[in-house]
Scaffold this motif. Sequence first.
Motif, PDB file in Angstrom:
ATOM      1  N   GLU A  87      -6.596  -3.946  -0.765  1.00  0.00           N
ATOM      2  CA  GLU A  87      -5.862  -2.700  -0.498  1.00  0.00           C
ATOM      3  C   GLU A  87      -6.817  -1.509  -0.449  1.00  0.00           C
ATOM      4  O   GLU A  87      -6.685  -0.616   0.390  1.00  0.00           O
ATOM      5  N   TYR A  97      -7.790   0.779   8.494  1.00  0.00           N
ATOM      6  CA  TYR A  97      -6.840  -0.298   8.759  1.00  0.00           C
ATOM      7  C   TYR A  97      -7.437  -1.365   9.677  1.00  0.00           C
ATOM      8  O   TYR A  97      -7.046  -2.536   9.618  1.00  0.00           O
ATOM      9  N   ARG A 127       2.389  -3.825   4.259  1.00  0.00           N
ATOM     10  CA  ARG A 127       1.954  -2.624   4.981  1.00  0.00           C
ATOM     11  C   ARG A 127       2.835  -2.390   6.209  1.00  0.00           C
ATOM     12  O   ARG A 127       3.161  -1.255   6.552  1.00  0.00           O
TER      13      ARG A 127
END
Length: 619
Positions: free
Chosen positions: A282, A289, A315
Amino acid sequence: MSEFRLKNMLEYRYIISKRGVIDAVISKLNYFHRPYTGVIADILAETTGDPFLKAYYGADYQANLEKVNRRLSIFWTLTRSNLFKNIAADINSKAEKKIESFFLIANYSFAEYIFWNICETEPAIAEYRTKDSVEALTASVLRKKAEETYKKGHTDQAVEDFKKALELTPNDFTILFQLGMYYFFEKADHIKADDFFARSAAGARGVSARIEAMAYCFTSLIIRLKALHRGERDLAADALAIGEKAVNTDPDLIMAHYSSLQALAGLCVFEQHSDRFLKAAEKVFEIDYNFLLQAILDNAFDPVLDTLVSLAASRYDAILSSCIKSIEETSKKISQFPSRLETSADTARVFNLQKEFKAVQEYFKKNKTYADIEETIKRIEAVSGEADRVLHSNRVQQMLIRVREYCSTIVSEYKKDFGDRLKPYNDALKRRGEIGAKIDALIKKYFIKAESAETSENKENPENGSGSKVPDKNLDYARNPKVEKAVKSKCASAVFFIFEAIIVFLWLFAGVFSFAIFAVASLITLCLIPAYSVAGAELFYFITRLQLDELKRDYSRVDLKLDLSNHLPGEAEMKARDKYSKQIAGEFGISQIDARNILEAALFSDYEKMKATVRTLCK
């Protein structure tokens, strides 16, 4: 157990295959410089299709088909091929600032290009590579030759020069790093590659944290692959320790974070670290991303593929929820638009906004990948921001109309009591502005301002708060060369044609002289054109300067009149202003200061100032 060979490791084959694609794309485009969008988009397209996967999987493709299909299904849930240009543009914008952002496309496969760029742009490395000793200078020549040869693809020949340079400067970490890349990429020799990378990291310490960290990343990779082949947990732990060392050495190097995450995934083969990996993942994917897209297709994350899938799903759900919320909020804003807006410009903006909002809704209905949702959010944010601006503009216009209507009554009452005293002052103020505008227009058209060392201070009008500059008496005007040239040309043409017309008339109609005299006179007139241009221009500028001087005198007279006039409000007038300010403040629920600004703007018909105050109040 079979001997460990890099070529037998699937992840290594993935890196080498990706490197081959990168080299091919750059060679095909025949450039590698800003902007990089085309290069990035092509690399993404070439490395996500079946041909690429089959090429590096080779004989293992069928055995891994289920895993490959799963990876691809997740990948295409997150993005689409026709969005690669958007992703490329995003990465390009980052690479323009930091070349290391290319690690977002290929963690190790782009290392050579990034290394060369760092060596060219990092001052500490440039200083390190320009030592004054004879050995260092000779080594520098050999190194540069080797680098050029290496870039052209003649790697074996380049290595010979690298080794010669290394004999002269044994601790040159830039040479050591390039030899490490050679043995890793070209020879798949993990022993020599590991040795050169370790020596490079040691040599770079204290000089370039970036190169030191990159060397650690390669060392961590080699040790991790060795651990996976041999099934040794301690080696996997060593790989993780080195990966974390890379992060600590250069926390800004995104390659280090990704490499450390790979090492943690490798350790998960031997021990259960799902929670630890999830937290680390994370953190890494928060950096960018695009790392998640890379990780989905990266064999290094096979041991934690389920965790990656879970992370991608969470996500996706989060961004989907955020997108829906943004659409609903924007829809409410658009529904708040009044049926009638105060300006035609706002009406047109609302029409375009409604049209764009419908287009975004249609796009969202048809496209649901993660990248699509990101694109939807960007477009929705743009629509929402524009909606806010339209609503604000409309509120400003509505309030401005109310304020002007309310203040018009107050101004009428005020002028009944104090208008006669202010009228001469306001008229003079207006006259000064008109004269100043004429002066500026003349100067702007024909001259260039040239200020002397000593300039007079600007005098300001304290009543309306907007300063009006008095023409500087020490200000001189230089002729604008382009304008002067045009003036000379026009003057020469005008004088020539006038004289020529006179000569023609005297010869042709009056018969004063013969054709021969006419021809000679015409020739003389033609030869005198330069003189006409100079004389005409001098006369023109003389008259223009007279105009300017007269305007400046008028300006000074008006300015003196303003200085001598009694424009400051008296006690009665101040009380009246306080009273009216309180009325305005009470009517519109604003502060006394804002009300006073609005009143003064109304008294002096300064509607721009009034609008600025209202705009501030409406925020």
